[in-house]
Design an enzyme around this catalytic site. Structure first.
Site, PDB file in Angstrom:
ATOM      1  N   GLY A 130       0.998  -1.210  -0.001  1.00  0.00           N
ATOM      2  CA  GLY A 130      -0.134   0.332  -0.097  1.00  0.00           C
ATOM      3  C   GLY A 130       0.938   1.115  -0.015  1.00  0.00           C
ATOM      4  O   GLY A 130       1.280   1.718  -1.172  1.00  0.00           O
ATOM      5  N   SER A 131       1.287   1.826   1.099  1.00  0.00           N
ATOM      6  CA  SER A 131       2.147   2.556   1.512  1.00  0.00           C
ATOM      7  C   SER A 131       3.714   2.535   0.286  1.00  0.00           C
ATOM      8  O   SER A 131       3.957   3.399   0.000  1.00  0.00           O
ATOM      9  CB  SER A 131       2.750   2.804   2.912  1.00  0.00           C
ATOM     10  OG  SER A 131       0.849   3.640   3.556  1.00  0.00           O
ATOM     11  N   GLN A 278     -21.937  31.648  20.788  1.00  0.00           N
ATOM     12  CA  GLN A 278     -20.692  32.520  20.869  1.00  0.00           C
ATOM     13  C   GLN A 278     -20.356  31.008  20.572  1.00  0.00           C
ATOM     14  O   GLN A 278     -19.397  30.018  19.618  1.00  0.00           O
ATOM     15  CB  GLN A 278     -20.231  32.764  22.118  1.00  0.00           C
ATOM     16  CG  GLN A 278     -19.142  33.521  21.057  1.00  0.00           C
ATOM     17  CD  GLN A 278     -17.768  34.841  21.880  1.00  0.00           C
ATOM     18  OE1 GLN A 278     -17.887  34.466  23.553  1.00  0.00           O
ATOM     19  NE2 GLN A 278     -18.023  36.221  21.676  1.00  0.00           N
ATOM     20  N   GLN A 335     -21.407  17.750  14.289  1.00  0.00           N
ATOM     21  CA  GLN A 335     -21.781  18.194  15.824  1.00  0.00           C
ATOM     22  C   GLN A 335     -22.714  19.590  16.216  1.00  0.00           C
ATOM     23  O   GLN A 335     -23.593  19.300  17.186  1.00  0.00           O
ATOM     24  CB  GLN A 335     -20.471  18.635  16.521  1.00  0.00           C
ATOM     25  CG  GLN A 335     -20.232  18.766  17.939  1.00  0.00           C
ATOM     26  CD  GLN A 335     -20.672  17.918  18.644  1.00  0.00           C
ATOM     27  OE1 GLN A 335     -20.022  16.567  18.351  1.00  0.00           O
ATOM     28  NE2 GLN A 335     -20.881  18.152  19.801  1.00  0.00           N
ATOM     29  N   GLU A 362      -5.013   7.288  -2.173  1.00  0.00           N
ATOM     30  CA  GLU A 362      -4.159   7.998  -3.245  1.00  0.00           C
ATOM     31  C   GLU A 362      -2.353   8.566  -2.313  1.00  0.00           C
ATOM     32  O   GLU A 362      -2.615   9.787  -1.843  1.00  0.00           O
ATOM     33  CB  GLU A 362      -4.756   9.534  -3.341  1.00  0.00           C
ATOM     34  CG  GLU A 362      -5.506   9.270  -4.465  1.00  0.00           C
ATOM     35  CD  GLU A 362      -5.623   9.806  -5.718  1.00  0.00           C
ATOM     36  OE1 GLU A 362      -4.945  10.090  -6.431  1.00  0.00           O
ATOM     37  OE2 GLU A 362      -6.843   9.726  -6.670  1.00  0.00           O
ATOM     38  N   ARG A 374      10.618  15.010   2.626  1.00  0.00           N
ATOM     39  CA  ARG A 374      12.122  14.441   1.753  1.00  0.00           C
ATOM     40  C   ARG A 374      12.150  15.535   0.630  1.00  0.00           C
ATOM     41  O   ARG A 374      13.287  15.559   0.284  1.00  0.00           O
ATOM     42  CB  ARG A 374      11.956  13.059   1.089  1.00  0.00           C
ATOM     43  CG  ARG A 374      11.644  11.694   1.420  1.00  0.00           C
ATOM     44  CD  ARG A 374      11.429  10.897   0.341  1.00  0.00           C
ATOM     45  NE  ARG A 374      11.333   9.183   1.314  1.00  0.00           N
ATOM     46  CZ  ARG A 374      11.368   8.477   0.851  1.00  0.00           C
ATOM     47  NH1 ARG A 374      11.380   8.214  -0.738  1.00  0.00           N
ATOM     48  NH2 ARG A 374      11.605   7.513   1.327  1.00  0.00           N
TER      49      ARG A 374
HETATM   50  N1  COS Z   1       6.926  11.122 -10.132  1.00  0.00           N
HETATM   51  C1  COS Z   1       8.274  11.108 -10.314  1.00  0.00           C
HETATM   52  N2  COS Z   1       8.867  10.327 -10.194  1.00  0.00           N
HETATM   53  C2  COS Z   1       8.770  10.085  -8.854  1.00  0.00           C
HETATM   54  C3  COS Z   1       7.773  10.816  -7.980  1.00  0.00           C
HETATM   55  C4  COS Z   1       6.623  11.546  -8.653  1.00  0.00           C
HETATM   56  N3  COS Z   1       6.241  12.155  -8.043  1.00  0.00           N
HETATM   57  N4  COS Z   1       8.207   9.796  -6.856  1.00  0.00           N
HETATM   58  C5  COS Z   1       8.987   9.828  -6.634  1.00  0.00           C
HETATM   59  N5  COS Z   1       9.570   9.660  -7.959  1.00  0.00           N
HETATM   60  C6  COS Z   1      11.455   8.474  -8.450  1.00  0.00           C
HETATM   61  C7  COS Z   1      11.773   8.553  -7.857  1.00  0.00           C
HETATM   62  O1  COS Z   1      11.993  10.121  -8.304  1.00  0.00           O
HETATM   63  C8  COS Z   1      12.294   7.939  -7.958  1.00  0.00           C
HETATM   64  O2  COS Z   1      13.829   7.988  -9.039  1.00  0.00           O
HETATM   65  P1  COS Z   1      15.111   7.073  -9.286  1.00  0.00           P
HETATM   66  O3  COS Z   1      15.060   6.168  -8.430  1.00  0.00           O
HETATM   67  O4  COS Z   1      15.392   7.434 -10.835  1.00  0.00           O
HETATM   68  O5  COS Z   1      15.512   8.199  -8.409  1.00  0.00           O
HETATM   69  C9  COS Z   1      11.507   6.487  -8.084  1.00  0.00           C
HETATM   70  O6  COS Z   1      10.080   7.182  -8.613  1.00  0.00           O
HETATM   71  C10 COS Z   1      11.695   6.248  -6.903  1.00  0.00           C
HETATM   72  O7  COS Z   1      11.226   7.064  -6.192  1.00  0.00           O
HETATM   73  P2  COS Z   1      11.324   6.797  -4.099  1.00  0.00           P
HETATM   74  O8  COS Z   1      12.942   6.482  -3.567  1.00  0.00           O
HETATM   75  O9  COS Z   1      10.937   8.398  -3.419  1.00  0.00           O
HETATM   76  O10 COS Z   1      10.139   5.518  -3.420  1.00  0.00           O
HETATM   77  P3  COS Z   1      10.444   4.945  -2.321  1.00  0.00           P
HETATM   78  O11 COS Z   1      10.119   3.220  -2.411  1.00  0.00           O
HETATM   79  O12 COS Z   1      11.062   5.561  -1.214  1.00  0.00           O
HETATM   80  O13 COS Z   1       8.612   5.451  -2.170  1.00  0.00           O
HETATM   81  C11 COS Z   1       6.671   6.494  -1.273  1.00  0.00           C
HETATM   82  C12 COS Z   1       8.322   6.649  -2.209  1.00  0.00           C
HETATM   83  C13 COS Z   1       6.723   6.281  -0.393  1.00  0.00           C
HETATM   84  C14 COS Z   1       7.004   8.211  -1.867  1.00  0.00           C
HETATM   85  C15 COS Z   1       5.794   6.344  -2.434  1.00  0.00           C
HETATM   86  O14 COS Z   1       6.680   4.886  -2.350  1.00  0.00           O
HETATM   87  C16 COS Z   1       4.129   6.501  -1.947  1.00  0.00           C
HETATM   88  O15 COS Z   1       3.870   7.290  -2.464  1.00  0.00           O
HETATM   89  N6  COS Z   1       3.630   5.862  -1.781  1.00  0.00           N
HETATM   90  C17 COS Z   1       2.394   5.765  -1.351  1.00  0.00           C
HETATM   91  C18 COS Z   1       1.269   4.992  -2.736  1.00  0.00           C
HETATM   92  C19 COS Z   1       0.259   5.853  -3.102  1.00  0.00           C
HETATM   93  O16 COS Z   1       0.028   6.972  -2.889  1.00  0.00           O
HETATM   94  N7  COS Z   1      -0.394   4.399  -3.237  1.00  0.00           N
HETATM   95  C20 COS Z   1      -1.969   5.381  -3.029  1.00  0.00           C
HETATM   96  C21 COS Z   1      -2.520   4.323  -4.870  1.00  0.00           C
HETATM   97  S1  COS Z   1      -3.599   4.827  -5.491  1.00  0.00           S
HETATM   98  S2  COS Z   1      -5.042   4.087  -3.918  1.00  0.00           S
END
Ligand code: COS
Length: 382
Positions: A130-131, A278, A335, A362, A374
């Site tokens: 998920g996250s 109030q 409320q 999202e 970050r």
């Molecule tokens: N746009 C474009 N590229 C992006 C980006 C963005 N907004 N955010 C991250 N990236 C890129 C990074 O630049 C990185 O690329 P490089 O390796 O070439 O540098 C790559 O994606 C991986 O990014 P990162 O290392 O930050 O990934 P993490 O695994 O640490 O995860 C989070 C980052 C936690 C922020 C991400 O997994 C996230 O947003 N999780 C929530 C998921 C979500 O929103 N789910 C809902 C789905 S719809 S119900």
């Protein structure tokens, strides 16, 4: 710096406001109670140019600015959050194919999505990811001119109803984000089926479903972007999606605030309207103040995305702040209405149930804070 809308923006806002008041608000309670997905509304929204809002005009889109997008979602969400969310997800798909697709993919799908002939869905999450979206396990193995998909996706908005699914799947052995690719999968493709429909506390007229892929063969031509580009496609699409969710939060909060104001003027206790106390005035003043602050942040994030200025961080700020205040405002509205707010005679209990998920989907609001931190500090994770 300007704080007023231009003529085009005002026209779009007024058009969607009228549409929502006529076609959505009167029916939203019924749709919630009966879990009815109002597909017919999507055809009407297509006629208004809302199904391809970030899509170039040459593909039948209306190429609206992100600020105009925000205005549309805000107005729709005043009537019903579920329809606004379904439209946002659809536009994320349409916009992603228009942006990352090749000529053939754009010709094949974008204009049909923008015209409302097809409905889109977006699937990144899985049961165990998920996250930590980059840990997804759904696999896509390349064989000759196609990919074979195996695995499941979860929490898919428009699931089962949509015709086109953007599916993130792992194409290489590497574990993280770099091994993920994005595929356009059509409903009806052999090996692609739907799992259970989730029973949720709110957003009941928006179907949320599991996708199941069992040796599902998807043509090579359906891969969106290059192999390994899927995670970036997903997250950059979510930048816009998160601003939309922020706008939706404002719309729901505004509707809750207006209901609470109206009720406080009518309801009398101790010989006067409760708005004269109030204790109630301060609640209403705080609600209004939070909505205004959130609205400015959402509009600024939309502006930044149009200009390409560190949009990811602002999108996360807008989504997080606007949906946190929407939760507070809708809870306060219940409320103010007291017992009347807790029952279904008024819509505020639905607003409160619906908007809870906006702090979760999202990207949870904790993940938004991770993105913001970050961006401010760099990725200092060990
Ligand atoms: N746009 C474009 N590229 C992006 C980006 C963005 N907004 N955010 C991250 N990236 C890129 C990074 O630049 C990185 O690329 P490089 O390796 O070439 O540098 C790559 O994606 C991986 O990014 P990162 O290392 O930050 O990934 P993490 O695994 O640490 O995860 C989070 C980052 C936690 C922020 C991400 O997994 C996230 O947003 N999780 C929530 C998921 C979500 O929103 N789910 C809902 C789905 S719809 S119900």
């Amino acid at each position: 710096m300007r704080f007023d809308l231009d003529e085009e923006q005002s026209e779009i806002r007024d058009m969607v406001r009228r549409f929502t008041a006529q076609e959505i608000t009167p029916y939203a309670g019924k749709w919630d109670e009966t879990n009815h997905f109002p597909r017919e509304i999507y055809h009407q929204m297509a006629e208004l140019g809302l199904m391809g809002m970030t899509t170039p005009e040459e593909y039948g889109g209306s190429a609206l600015s992100r600020l105009s997008n925000a205005l549309v979602y805000e107005e729709l969400a005043k009537g019903e959050m579920a329809t606004a969310v379904g439209l946002s997800v659809h536009n994320m798909v349409t916009g992603s194919i228009a942006r990352f697709g090749n000529q053939q993919q754009r010709r094949l799908w974008v204009s049909r999505l923008a015209s409302g002939e097809l409905l889109g869905a977006f699937s990144l999450s899985e049961a165990a990811s998920g996250s930590d979206a980059a840990s997804l396990q759904c696999r896509a193995e390349c064989h000759n001119n196609s990919y074979i998909l195996n695995g499941t996706k979860m929490w898919v908005t428009n699931g089962g109803e949509a015709d086109i699914y953007l599916v993130m799947a792992r194409t290489s052995g590497s574990k993280g984000a770099a091994g993920i690719s994005c595929f356009i999968v059509e409903k009806g493709t052999p090996g692609f089926s739907f799992g259970k429909t989730e029973h949720k506390m709110g957003l009941n007229s928006s179907p949320t479903r599991e996708l199941i892929f069992e040796n599902c063969e998807v043509p090579l031509a359906n891969r969106l972007g290059e192999e390994g580009q899927g995670f970036k496609i997903a997250l950059s699409s979510l930048d816009g999606g998160r601003i939309n969710i922020g706008a939706i939060g404002i719309g729901v909060a505004q509707a809750a605030f207006e209901t609470a104001c109206d009720y406080s003027r009518e309801r009398e206790q101790f010989g006067q309207p409760i708005s004269a106390f109030q204790g109630i005035q301060f609640i209403l003043a705080d609600m209004a103040m939070k909505i205004e602050a959130a609205r400015l942040l959402v509009y600024e994030a939309a502006y930044k995305l149009d200009k390409g200025q560190n949009a990811g961080m602002y999108a996360s700020m807008a989504k997080c702040f606007a949906t946190d205040i929407a939760m507070e405002v809708t809870t306060d509205a219940v409320q103010v209405l007291g017992g009347a707010g807790y029952v279904r005679d008024y819509p505020v209990e639905r607003y409160m149930r619906d908007v809870k998920v906006a702090q979760i989907f999202e990207g949870t609001n904790q993940i938004q804070r991770v993105v913001i931190a970050r961006s401010l500090l760099g990725n200092i994770r060990k």
